[in-house]
Scaffold this motif. Structure first.
Motif, PDB file in Angstrom:
ATOM      1  N   UNK A 134      34.367  41.729  50.425  1.00  0.00           N
ATOM      2  CA  UNK A 134      35.817  41.739  50.625  1.00  0.00           C
ATOM      3  C   UNK A 134      36.413  43.007  50.042  1.00  0.00           C
ATOM      4  N   UNK A 135      37.367  43.577  50.753  1.00  0.00           N
ATOM      5  CA  UNK A 135      38.167  44.663  50.187  1.00  0.00           C
ATOM      6  C   UNK A 135      39.240  44.030  49.316  1.00  0.00           C
ATOM      7  N   UNK A 136      39.357  44.495  48.093  1.00  0.00           N
ATOM      8  CA  UNK A 136      40.244  43.855  47.112  1.00  0.00           C
ATOM      9  C   UNK A 136      41.689  44.302  47.315  1.00  0.00           C
ATOM     10  N   UNK A 137      42.600  43.329  47.296  1.00  0.00           N
ATOM     11  CA  UNK A 137      44.022  43.640  47.234  1.00  0.00           C
ATOM     12  C   UNK A 137      44.643  42.859  46.083  1.00  0.00           C
ATOM     13  N   UNK A 138      45.864  43.235  45.724  1.00  0.00           N
ATOM     14  CA  UNK A 138      46.519  42.699  44.529  1.00  0.00           C
ATOM     15  C   UNK A 138      47.841  42.057  44.904  1.00  0.00           C
ATOM     16  N   UNK A 139      48.129  40.904  44.264  1.00  0.00           N
ATOM     17  CA  UNK A 139      49.290  40.096  44.626  1.00  0.00           C
ATOM     18  C   UNK A 139      49.889  39.442  43.387  1.00  0.00           C
ATOM     19  N   UNK A 140      51.226  39.374  43.357  1.00  0.00           N
ATOM     20  CA  UNK A 140      51.908  38.513  42.387  1.00  0.00           C
ATOM     21  C   UNK A 140      52.044  37.151  43.055  1.00  0.00           C
ATOM     22  N   UNK A 141      51.211  36.181  42.648  1.00  0.00           N
ATOM     23  CA  UNK A 141      51.186  34.891  43.342  1.00  0.00           C
ATOM     24  C   UNK A 141      52.486  34.132  43.157  1.00  0.00           C
ATOM     25  N   UNK A 142      53.205  34.372  42.071  1.00  0.00           N
ATOM     26  CA  UNK A 142      54.584  33.939  41.909  1.00  0.00           C
ATOM     27  C   UNK A 142      55.367  35.153  41.429  1.00  0.00           C
ATOM     28  N   UNK A 143      56.695  35.203  41.656  1.00  0.00           N
ATOM     29  CA  UNK A 143      57.439  36.440  41.389  1.00  0.00           C
ATOM     30  C   UNK A 143      57.343  36.949  39.956  1.00  0.00           C
ATOM     31  N   UNK A 144      57.188  36.048  38.989  1.00  0.00           N
ATOM     32  CA  UNK A 144      57.158  36.481  37.594  1.00  0.00           C
ATOM     33  C   UNK A 144      55.741  36.644  37.049  1.00  0.00           C
ATOM     34  N   UNK A 145      54.733  36.551  37.910  1.00  0.00           N
ATOM     35  CA  UNK A 145      53.341  36.648  37.480  1.00  0.00           C
ATOM     36  C   UNK A 145      52.854  38.097  37.571  1.00  0.00           C
ATOM     37  N   UNK A 146      51.808  38.452  36.819  1.00  0.00           N
ATOM     38  CA  UNK A 146      51.216  39.787  36.969  1.00  0.00           C
ATOM     39  C   UNK A 146      50.446  39.894  38.275  1.00  0.00           C
ATOM     40  N   UNK A 147      50.218  41.106  38.722  1.00  0.00           N
ATOM     41  CA  UNK A 147      49.388  41.311  39.911  1.00  0.00           C
ATOM     42  C   UNK A 147      47.944  40.919  39.621  1.00  0.00           C
ATOM     43  N   UNK A 148      47.354  40.142  40.530  1.00  0.00           N
ATOM     44  CA  UNK A 148      45.972  39.714  40.382  1.00  0.00           C
ATOM     45  C   UNK A 148      45.234  39.906  41.703  1.00  0.00           C
ATOM     46  N   UNK A 149      43.917  40.040  41.647  1.00  0.00           N
ATOM     47  CA  UNK A 149      43.138  40.252  42.873  1.00  0.00           C
ATOM     48  C   UNK A 149      42.871  38.938  43.598  1.00  0.00           C
ATOM     49  N   UNK A 150      42.436  39.033  44.855  1.00  0.00           N
ATOM     50  CA  UNK A 150      42.097  37.840  45.634  1.00  0.00           C
ATOM     51  C   UNK A 150      40.607  37.528  45.537  1.00  0.00           C
ATOM     52  N   UNK A 151      39.910  38.163  44.611  1.00  0.00           N
ATOM     53  CA  UNK A 151      38.516  37.831  44.314  1.00  0.00           C
ATOM     54  C   UNK A 151      38.468  37.277  42.901  1.00  0.00           C
ATOM     55  N   UNK A 152      37.396  36.567  42.568  1.00  0.00           N
ATOM     56  CA  UNK A 152      37.323  35.938  41.258  1.00  0.00           C
ATOM     57  C   UNK A 152      35.876  35.854  40.795  1.00  0.00           C
ATOM     58  N   UNK A 153      35.701  35.366  39.575  1.00  0.00           N
ATOM     59  CA  UNK A 153      34.390  35.377  38.929  1.00  0.00           C
ATOM     60  C   UNK A 153      33.598  34.112  39.198  1.00  0.00           C
ATOM     61  N   UNK A 154      34.259  32.958  39.091  1.00  0.00           N
ATOM     62  CA  UNK A 154      33.557  31.693  39.263  1.00  0.00           C
ATOM     63  C   UNK A 154      34.550  30.563  39.490  1.00  0.00           C
ATOM     64  N   UNK A 155      34.037  29.418  39.940  1.00  0.00           N
ATOM     65  CA  UNK A 155      34.823  28.210  40.146  1.00  0.00           C
ATOM     66  C   UNK A 155      35.950  28.453  41.157  1.00  0.00           C
ATOM     67  N   UNK A 156      37.114  27.820  40.959  1.00  0.00           N
ATOM     68  CA  UNK A 156      38.173  27.886  41.960  1.00  0.00           C
ATOM     69  C   UNK A 156      38.851  29.257  41.974  1.00  0.00           C
ATOM     70  N   UNK A 157      39.269  29.735  40.811  1.00  0.00           N
ATOM     71  CA  UNK A 157      39.876  31.063  40.717  1.00  0.00           C
ATOM     72  C   UNK A 157      39.860  31.496  39.260  1.00  0.00           C
ATOM     73  N   UNK A 158      38.681  31.544  38.691  1.00  0.00           N
ATOM     74  CA  UNK A 158      38.527  31.917  37.294  1.00  0.00           C
ATOM     75  C   UNK A 158      38.132  33.381  37.223  1.00  0.00           C
ATOM     76  N   UNK A 159      38.930  34.165  36.539  1.00  0.00           N
ATOM     77  CA  UNK A 159      38.668  35.596  36.398  1.00  0.00           C
ATOM     78  C   UNK A 159      38.000  35.933  35.073  1.00  0.00           C
ATOM     79  N   UNK A 160      37.704  34.916  34.271  1.00  0.00           N
ATOM     80  CA  UNK A 160      37.066  35.115  32.968  1.00  0.00           C
ATOM     81  C   UNK A 160      35.619  34.633  33.058  1.00  0.00           C
ATOM     82  N   UNK A 161      34.641  35.529  33.062  1.00  0.00           N
ATOM     83  CA  UNK A 161      33.243  35.084  33.137  1.00  0.00           C
ATOM     84  C   UNK A 161      32.818  34.390  31.845  1.00  0.00           C
ATOM     85  N   UNK A 162      32.138  33.268  32.006  1.00  0.00           N
ATOM     86  CA  UNK A 162      31.632  32.557  30.828  1.00  0.00           C
ATOM     87  C   UNK A 162      30.476  31.669  31.247  1.00  0.00           C
ATOM     88  N   UNK A 163      29.601  31.391  30.293  1.00  0.00           N
ATOM     89  CA  UNK A 163      28.459  30.539  30.554  1.00  0.00           C
ATOM     90  C   UNK A 163      28.858  29.075  30.619  1.00  0.00           C
TER      91      UNK A 163
END
Length: 282
Positions: A134-163
């Motif tokens: 996927x080519x990565x793009x960035x979005x504020x999913x709600x108006x007051x949220x920071x920009x985040x990518x539409x790719x993720x690390x694990x599970x539903x939408x977890x951007x924090x890798x952990x064991x």
């Protein structure tokens, strides 16, 4: 010459769809043979008309109409999905996959219809040789949220890798998040755990069974999650490319960003309009 399908289920506002199609019209396809397949699920007749007009200015465009479009609310806060809409879109995407396999194409590029794509996107992604990228793009999913990518690390939408079972302090979780986001802001190709919305899929991945249909014993929300879990279980690697980020027109206000994106990427704002005018006057 590689034969690709650009596919998209379309349920879109005409002013946004026009920008998506303008980007596709100007796509650099040197060395590629590109077909377009659109599932016309629009409520607004103006959007359906745009798809029909696009089919008049480019060869090998297939527009598949759908009976009884389902209401889908996109407002200036967020997009409001429900289970019925999700699996409806999954079925549309799988129908496009069936078309690719039946017609013998070499790959499929699935793109959401609220993206403005860089004109080198297809050639670049096709040249990477990835099964799923996927080519990565960035979005504020709600108006007051920071920009985040539409790719993720694990599970539903977890951007924090952990064991599995690993407990993180807030400080360590923030550190890992910043590392991931920093990497995704750096041009390159990275392995990820989940992706969607702007994805090149190889014929090999499609032939071994990559699909969007629901996995019955998985409670994850969203057809892209089911696609990614199924693909990973088949041994397919998921990659994110960060070299040519598209512009995501998630809210109406994002249309104001189109001229700047066009100037930076070399897109003409009036290219599709001029082509449509030439057809009308021919």
């Amino acid at each position: 010459m590689r034969r690709l399908v650009v596919g998209s289920p379309v349920h879109q506002k005409p002013e946004v769809l026009r920008q998506f199609l303008n980007g596709l019209y100007q796509m650099d396809v040197e060395g590629l043979e590109v077909d377009h397949v659109f599932v016309d699920d629009n409520e607004d007749p103006a959007s359906s008309a745009l798809l029909a007009e696009f089919a008049r200015v480019l060869p090998r465009v297939l527009v598949v109409p759908v009976d009884a479009p389902q209401p889908y609310v996109c407002d200036d806060v967020t997009h409001r999905w429900n289970e019925g809409l999700i699996w409806r879109v999954a079925a549309f995407k799988d129908a496009i996959i069936d078309h690719v396999l039946e017609k013998g194409h070499d790959g499929l590029f699935l793109a959401d219809s609220d993206l403005v794509l860089h004109p080198l996107t297809l050639r670049h992604l096709a040249g990477l040789g990835c099964d799923v990228v996927s080519e990565v793009f960035w979005t504020r999913w709600t108006p007051d949220a920071p920009e985040l990518p539409q790719v993720w690390t694990q599970d539903v939408y977890d951007l924090v890798p952990k064991g599995r079972g690993e407990e993180l302090t807030p400080q360590e979780a923030q550190r890992r998040l910043e590392l991931v986001l920093g990497q995704l802001r750096t041009p390159g190709l990275y392995e990820v755990g989940g992706l969607g919305a702007c994805t090149m899929i190889s014929r090999h991945a499609l032939e071994v069974g990559a699909r969007f249909a629901e996995i019955p014993n998985l409670s994850f929300w969203g057809e892209d999650r089911h696609f990614c879990v199924r693909a990973a279980a088949m041994g397919l690697q998921l990659h994110a490319d960060t070299n040519l980020p598209p512009l995501h027109l998630y809210r109406s206000e994002d249309l104001s960003r189109v001229p700047g994106f066009a100037a930076a990427s070399g897109l003409r704002l009036d290219a599709l309009e001029c082509a449509l005018g030439s057809v009308v006057h021919a």
